[in-house]
Write an enzyme that holds these catalytic residues in place. Structure first.
Site, PDB file in Angstrom:
ATOM      1  N   ASP A 223       0.869  -1.165   0.000  1.00  0.00           N
ATOM      2  CA  ASP A 223       0.000   0.000   0.000  1.00  0.00           C
ATOM      3  C   ASP A 223       0.911   1.221   0.000  1.00  0.00           C
ATOM      4  OD1 ASP A 223      -2.202   1.675   0.087  1.00  0.00           O
ATOM      5  OD2 ASP A 223      -3.227   0.502   1.625  1.00  0.00           O
ATOM      6  N   TRP A 224       0.380   2.375  -0.354  1.00  0.00           N
ATOM      7  CA  TRP A 224       1.222   3.550  -0.573  1.00  0.00           C
ATOM      8  C   TRP A 224       1.914   3.961   0.726  1.00  0.00           C
ATOM      9  CZ3 TRP A 224      -0.075   1.425  -4.548  1.00  0.00           C
ATOM     10  CH2 TRP A 224       0.079   1.955  -5.831  1.00  0.00           C
TER      11      TRP A 224
END
Length: 816
Positions: A223-224
């Site tokens: 995920d970012w």
């Protein structure tokens, strides 16, 4: 050239370059070998593209996850996946960051709206269909968030404490189906820790389970900003660190390989996984310049409208619906003229259009048949200040000198996730001054609110009204990088223009590298607005109350404070219901709410956030142009205390000292209600229709369970009404005497059937051995225990009219 051949032609540095983003949305190209750049775009309810949340190029906004979950319709999800593929291509991307297949464990998760259901079987079936539609058009699906990300509170640091059996039987099931059945091309690791270890560093999860046991051959991406290390993520099996530029890889990974802390083969395998994904999506040889387009398709608009109605759940109805020849309709409430199309966070986008319930009804019956009153508001934050606004950027932190960039803004709301001011300032050191004017529409004490991932202050006519500068502390906004909203008040006179100045400066972030701000202004509604709503309701033949929440409440990054409707909406419903001839409540929320007024109204319609055609879908259902096709994908309890995550001193929810314990184990949602004899307000699977379709018989076909542990159920339904409609048949399995504790019953199969008036039809639902099995951690396998199993076909988790029993003598062991 195949990916396997191509990867061995890359240098170590080139292989490493493929394992992290070049920027926020893409990986670097390798020009020497003609390898293109892989581009991704946020989803899952639309393809936003590479722009900001607020000012991006427009895109089609599809119904959110819970709305799609309420359709219980595999074929529809496949259609939506295929339509989304075209949207992704419009944005010049190759991979969509969706679907979200986490479960709705509790009632307060801010991201429940993005998930399909509380049940793993329903979630898995819909995810498989969505992925099939998407990848059938050569657009990659990214199944997220792997795993145990069922709340937003401190999600980037929280450790979800879940035993393996619970993981296997609930939370891993949709991911397993996505890999084994849909052959998903990408999986995204979650932010949280799983039993103490970040999922991006969890070798058991990413390698042992995902790859070795399930056979996954795609890409695992973070995920970012969800990667926290170099060697640990590589050894665990995280292929791609996002976003770029890299923090953990690049030169650091090359050094780790040279030092022997990361095996050279691990880099090669991760690069091969990336090249395979690029080949599947056409990115490998995609040398086209990145171009994003806003393309509106009438077929997509029609699909979104149909899907919105298909997911709308008719919770109660005394015969008032559908509305036909009723005369005047009073359309009341904070969501009446506001189009609540989507939730908040990374899934939000700039929709091609946003149709409100008022607009939908006006298009269908004409504005002359409608009356309106807002009644009250339901804002979480002060309403966004609209422009035009002049933004001046300074390449220093004190607003000195000449601005290096000047632009005009439409609203006082931005997330600066890429290079601010077009790259003319250092994203860690700049100052921003925004100036505009505000003309009040009424006299009174206005509230000005500001929250920011950065320091901010707001001045009105030169006087500071509110600040988040000296008082700034990190809170729950902007994915927990921003402060909680600060509120100031100022007296304003109708028509008198005021100068608004906003000053902003970045602060050091903890995980996500961006700056952001939101400034709002408004005059709170009071008793007069409720009184006006009562007056309008008394003049009409039916009152349609459009209430609920919005994307400020149902949002990634923060959980809900309660299950109560925000503001004075309960009071408004009670007041209107007391005077209206008939009252229809249209709820737009991302999950359950308490309904103390439910017995005082004529009908309740749960419309969720059904995408850009929201108002048309709502009008279609209210007027009877289409059936309300939805069935609840999440149990609606009477009150928050009836849910499985409450109590336990906060350890079960929201968590204590960085740990949230899934103490309820397998008893989530309807399992919890049944096991603890807590009646829900509306059960899982519940939904009414305008047609009169019901189950009339159920039989077990053949006697294969004793030999092969497979069962076929034939269910007969009939439409005894005057309208064509549809029904969802649900099959639940209940073990009679299991050797371990098991839920009283579990959904294992479902299907839809459409029937015309007077028509009778059969559906056959098949159960395989896994539908009867439980997971044994000691033996690392699925066990079908000997004994009797009750099979129940019904129209909800509480429907117990049609039951049959099957039995087997011996144990059956199934592999993982």
């Amino acid at each position: 050239m195949t990916p396997a051949t191509l990867v061995d032609g890359l240098t170590l540095e080139e292989q490493v370059s493929l394992l992290s983003g070049a920027d926020f949305w893409s990986t670097p190209a390798i020009g020497r070998l003609g390898i293109g750049s892989l581009r991704v775009t946020d989803g899952p309810n639309g393809a936003r593209g590479a722009g900001s949340w607020i000012g991006a190029i427009s895109a089609a906004a599809f119904p959110v996850g819970i709305s799609l979950g309420a359709t219980w319709d595999r074929s529809l999800l496949s259609e939506i996946g295929a339509a989304l593929a075209e949207e992704v291509k419009d944005k010049g991307a190759h991979v969509l960051l969706g679907p979200t297949v986490n479960l709705q464990r509790g009632a307060l998760n801010g991201r429940n709206f993005e998930c399909y259901a509380e049940d793993p079987v329903l979630t898995a079936a819909l995810a498989v269909a969505y992925i099939g539609g998407l990848q059938g058009q050569r657009v990659g699906a990214t199944v997220k968030h792997f795993v145990a990300n069922e709340s937003e509170f401190q999600r980037t640091t929280m450790s979800s404490e879940v035993d393996e059996r619970t993981l296997r039987e609930l939370y891993l099931v949709p991911f397993e189906a996505a890999v084994k059945e849909a052959h998903a091309w990408a999986v995204m690791s979650s932010y949280n820790r799983l039993n103490g270890t970040f999922t991006s560093e969890h070798g058991w999860l990413l390698t042992d389970v995902l790859r070795r046991q399930w056979g996954f051959d795609g890409v695992v991406m973070s995920d970012w900003f969800g990667s926290h290390s170099t060697a640990e993520t590589m050894r665990a099996g995280l292929d791609l660190e996002m976003p770029g530029p890299t923090r953990d890889r690049g030169a650091a990974l090359v050094r780790a390989v040279e030092a022997g802390t990361v095996p050279r083969d691990a880099v090669r395998q991760a690069a091969l996984n990336m090249l395979r994904l690029m080949q599947r999506t056409g990115a490998l040889q995609d040398a086209r310049p990145h171009e994003e387009k806003a393309v509106e398709r009438e077929a997509t608009r029609a699909l979104i409208r149909r899907a919105g109605a298909r997911g709308t759940v008719l919770l109660t109805n005394d015969g008032t619906l559908p509305l036909a020849g009723v005369g005047k309709i009073a359309v009341i409430g904070p969501n009446a003229k506001a189009a609540r199309c989507m939730g908040g966070g990374s899934s939000q986008l700039k929709a091609h259009r946003q149709v409100s319930p008022w607009e939908g009804l006006a298009a269908a019956v004409g504005e002359g048949a409608l009356l309106f009153a807002p009644g009250c508001d339901n804002h979480r934050y002060a309403p966004e200040l609209a422009g035009p606004l002049r933004a001046e950027w300074f390449a220093n932190d004190d607003f000195s000198g000449t601005p290096v960039h000047v632009e005009t803004l439409a609203v006082a709301h931005a997330m600066m996730i890429d290079a601010p001011a077009g790259g003319r300032v250092d994203p860690k050191r700049f100052s921003l001054r925004i100036t505009g004017r505000y003309v009040p529409e009424a006299d009174g004490r206005h509230r000005i609110g500001v929250y920011a991932a950065g320091r901010a202050r707001v001045l009105v006519d030169g006087c500071e009204v509110v600040e988040a500068w000296e008082s700034w502390t990190r809170g729950s906004t902007f994915f927990e990088e921003g402060c909680d909203e600060r509120i100031g008040e100022v007296e304003m006179a109708v028509g008198r223009s005021c100068e608004i100045v906003i000053l902003f400066q970045p602060v050091e972030t903890t995980l996500m590298a961006f700056s952001a701000y939101h400034v709002g202004i408004g005059l709170p509604m009071a008793d007069a607005e409720i009184a006006e709503a009562v007056r309008v309701a008394a003049e009409a033949q039916v009152a349609v109350l459009c209430v609920g929440r919005n994307g400020e409440w149902d949002s990634e990054g923060a959980d809900l404070p309660s299950m109560t409707l925000p503001g004075r909406q309960n009071e408004l419903i009670e007041a209107v219901a007391a005077v209206a001839e008939r009252t229809v409540v249209v709820l737009q929320t991302g999950g359950p709410v308490e309904m103390p007024w439910v017995g005082k109204v004529s009908a309740v319609v749960q419309a969720w956030y059904p995408g850009q055609e929201a108002g048309h879908a709502v009008a279609d259902v209210l007027l009877g142009h289409v059936e309300p096709g939805g069935r609840l994908p999440q149990s609606f309890p009477h009150r928050l205390d009836d849910t499985q995550t409450q109590g336990g001193g906060g350890l079960s929810y929201p968590g204590v000292e960085g740990r949230v314990r899934y103490a309820e184990g397998l008893l989530v949602g309807y399992r919890h209600h049944e096991a603890n004899a807590i009646a829900p307000l509306f059960p899982f699977g519940h939904g009414l229709g305008y047609a009169a379709i019901d189950i009339e018989a159920m039989v077990v076909e053949g006697d294969t369970f004793s030999a092969s542990a497979t069962v076929a159920l034939r269910v007969t339904l009939a439409n005894r009404g005057q309208r064509k409609g549809s029904q969802v048949v649900q099959v639940y399995v209940s073990p009679d005497a299991a050797p371990v504790e098991r839920p009283p019953s579990e959904l294992k199969a479902f299907t839809r059937i459409d029937l015309s008036p007077g028509e009778t039809g059969d559906v056959v639902l098949r159960l395989d051995p896994r539908d009867f099995a439980w997971y044994c951690t000691r033996r690392s396998g699925w066990i079908v225990s000997p004994g009797e199993y009750a099979l129940r076909a019904g129209l909800s988790a509480d429907d117990r009219r049609f039951v049959a029993t099957v039995a087997r003598q011996g144990e059956l062991v199934l592999p993982v």
